[in-house]
Design a protein around this motif. Structure first.
Motif, PDB file in Angstrom:
ATOM      1  N   ASN A  40      -1.976  47.329  89.867  1.00  0.00           N
ATOM      2  CA  ASN A  40      -0.671  46.711  90.023  1.00  0.00           C
ATOM      3  C   ASN A  40      -0.475  45.756  88.854  1.00  0.00           C
ATOM      4  O   ASN A  40      -0.510  44.553  89.014  1.00  0.00           O
ATOM      5  CB  ASN A  40      -0.568  45.982  91.356  1.00  0.00           C
ATOM      6  CG  ASN A  40       0.847  45.530  91.627  1.00  0.00           C
ATOM      7  OD1 ASN A  40       1.764  45.832  90.879  1.00  0.00           O
ATOM      8  ND2 ASN A  40       1.029  44.800  92.711  1.00  0.00           N
ATOM      9  N   ASN A  41      -0.302  46.313  87.670  1.00  0.00           N
ATOM     10  CA  ASN A  41      -0.174  45.500  86.473  1.00  0.00           C
ATOM     11  C   ASN A  41       1.199  45.755  85.853  1.00  0.00           C
ATOM     12  O   ASN A  41       1.389  46.709  85.098  1.00  0.00           O
ATOM     13  CB  ASN A  41      -1.284  45.813  85.484  1.00  0.00           C
ATOM     14  CG  ASN A  41      -1.385  44.776  84.398  1.00  0.00           C
ATOM     15  OD1 ASN A  41      -0.409  44.109  84.070  1.00  0.00           O
ATOM     16  ND2 ASN A  41      -2.573  44.655  83.843  1.00  0.00           N
ATOM     17  N   PHE A  42       2.150  44.897  86.194  1.00  0.00           N
ATOM     18  CA  PHE A  42       3.524  45.069  85.735  1.00  0.00           C
ATOM     19  C   PHE A  42       3.635  45.009  84.213  1.00  0.00           C
ATOM     20  O   PHE A  42       4.339  45.815  83.604  1.00  0.00           O
ATOM     21  CB  PHE A  42       4.427  44.017  86.374  1.00  0.00           C
ATOM     22  CG  PHE A  42       5.848  44.117  85.938  1.00  0.00           C
ATOM     23  CD1 PHE A  42       6.678  45.089  86.463  1.00  0.00           C
ATOM     24  CD2 PHE A  42       6.364  43.261  84.985  1.00  0.00           C
ATOM     25  CE1 PHE A  42       7.987  45.204  86.055  1.00  0.00           C
ATOM     26  CE2 PHE A  42       7.675  43.360  84.566  1.00  0.00           C
ATOM     27  CZ  PHE A  42       8.494  44.338  85.107  1.00  0.00           C
ATOM     28  N   ASN A  93       3.389  48.940  91.367  1.00  0.00           N
ATOM     29  CA  ASN A  93       4.364  47.866  91.390  1.00  0.00           C
ATOM     30  C   ASN A  93       5.725  48.474  91.711  1.00  0.00           C
ATOM     31  O   ASN A  93       6.159  49.409  91.036  1.00  0.00           O
ATOM     32  CB  ASN A  93       4.400  47.153  90.040  1.00  0.00           C
ATOM     33  CG  ASN A  93       5.213  45.896  90.080  1.00  0.00           C
ATOM     34  OD1 ASN A  93       6.360  45.896  90.496  1.00  0.00           O
ATOM     35  ND2 ASN A  93       4.605  44.812  89.646  1.00  0.00           N
TER      36      ASN A  93
END
Length: 171
Positions: A40-42, A93
């Protein structure tokens, strides 16, 4: 008296279910492997989507410039690749599929403008970069004159492909 080797060890008693096999889950099946960490790395998803948008817009523009036609499958490919890159790198995300759809619209638009610039540069005594940077308003007016309902259908399909590509890549 000393011995040169240790005395033999007695084998340990094993239970009826302990025979050196991997741990079992329920009903004799192997236990499930641990879950993979959730990505979950925007920020990385955003960077990957922007890079994919720039590259695919250039390729799409080159295809339009070479064929002198808009190709719907190429617009779908642009959208899917932008969304896929965002989802694959950024993970689950919830903003990334929407971001991928928006960036795919931008990529298709600039790809079409680049294609128009390539086509016009073959007919006029100016370079593609001159048309794109010095005469952008003329290029945009030419694009508007050439735009038809099919052009906007390509936009919509590219956005849908980007959204679904991001969702599938993150799954």
């Amino acid at each position: 008296m000393s011995q040169s080797f240790p005395p033999p060890q007695q084998p340990q008693q094993q239970g009826p279910f302990d025979q050196g096999q991997p741990p079992q889950g329920g009903f004799g099946y192997p236990a499930a492997p641990p879950a993979a960490p959730v990505r979950n790395n925007f920020a990385l998803g955003l960077i990957a989507a922007v890079v994919a948008a720039v590259v695919t817009a250039g390729v799409y523009g080159a295809i339009i410039g070479a064929t002198k036609h808009e190709i719907g499958y190429a617009a779908v490919g642009v959208g899917f690749l932008v969304g896929f890159a965002a989802g694959k790198v950024g993970g689950r995300n919830p903003a990334l599929p929407v971001l991928g759809a928006v960036l795919s619209l931008v990529a298709v638009y600039f790809g079409q403008l680049l294609g128009e610039a390539i086509i016009a540069s073959k007919a006029l005594p100016v370079t593609v970069s001159e048309l794109f940077f010095d005469h952008f308003s003329l290029l945009n007016e030419g694009w508007k004159a050439d735009a038809d309902p099919l052009t906007f259908l390509f936009f919509a399909v590219a956005a849908v492909a980007a959204f679904s590509g991001a969702k599938k890549a993150a799954a």
